[in-house]
Design an enzyme around this catalytic site. Sequence first.
Site, PDB file in Angstrom:
ATOM      1  CG  ASP A   7      14.616  40.040  82.192  1.00 40.44           C
ATOM      2  OD1 ASP A   7      14.583  41.300  82.219  1.00 40.44           O
ATOM      3  OD2 ASP A   7      15.157  39.408  81.270  1.00 40.44           O
ATOM      4  CB  CYS A  64      13.113  41.442  79.151  1.00 37.64           C
ATOM      5  SG  CYS A  64      12.845  41.383  77.374  1.00 37.64           S
ATOM      6  CB  THR A  66      15.404  43.720  73.639  1.00 34.17           C
ATOM      7  OG1 THR A  66      14.813  42.422  73.784  1.00 34.17           O
ATOM      8  CG2 THR A  66      16.924  43.620  73.605  1.00 34.17           C
ATOM      9  CG  HIS A  97      -5.535  50.905  64.593  1.00 39.40           C
ATOM     10  ND1 HIS A  97      -4.846  51.183  63.440  1.00 39.40           N
ATOM     11  CD2 HIS A  97      -6.320  51.979  64.825  1.00 39.40           C
ATOM     12  CE1 HIS A  97      -5.201  52.380  62.998  1.00 39.40           C
ATOM     13  NE2 HIS A  97      -6.101  52.881  63.833  1.00 39.40           N
ATOM     14  CG  HIS A 133      -9.594  49.174  64.199  1.00 38.24           C
ATOM     15  ND1 HIS A 133      -8.508  48.899  63.406  1.00 38.24           N
ATOM     16  CD2 HIS A 133      -9.875  50.477  64.011  1.00 38.24           C
ATOM     17  CE1 HIS A 133      -8.141  49.998  62.758  1.00 38.24           C
ATOM     18  NE2 HIS A 133      -8.966  50.969  63.102  1.00 38.24           N
TER      19      HIS A 133
END
Length: 142
Positions: A7, A64, A66, A97, A133
């Site tokens: 964004d 974005c 954060t 993992h 995993h």
Amino acid sequence: MIALGCDHGGYDTKQVVIQYLEEKGIPYKDFGCYDKSSCDYPIFGKAAAKAVASGECDKGIVICSTGIGISIAANKIKGVRCALCNNSYSAKMTRLHNNANMLALGGNVLGKDMVVDIVDTFLHTEFSEDERHIRRVGLLEE
């Protein structure tokens, strides 16, 4: 091929990622946004995630301000395991993992050098293929 999405808050960081990919000769497809005009991260996060889920792209990177919102948006797409990473250790471990196929970054959280380090680590770390995993990733996909 790497799917990219961002964004307005991740636009500048996406340019850093594009420069890195171009320098390394890694092909990518940019699903937007294409400037700093205010826009809605779910549109671009989901577009990039759909390209990864469909197999059009091998991995994806979404950004974005954060990294939180766009990672949530990407993870709404079945088959996507998008991890928000703020350091190269997390990027390494999510590939080893979790076999994460998408990386989320926070444009207002990370500096240019850290972005490059995280992206490089994410793209060049293979899934461990350990039975535990594989089993756990399978449980995520149920």
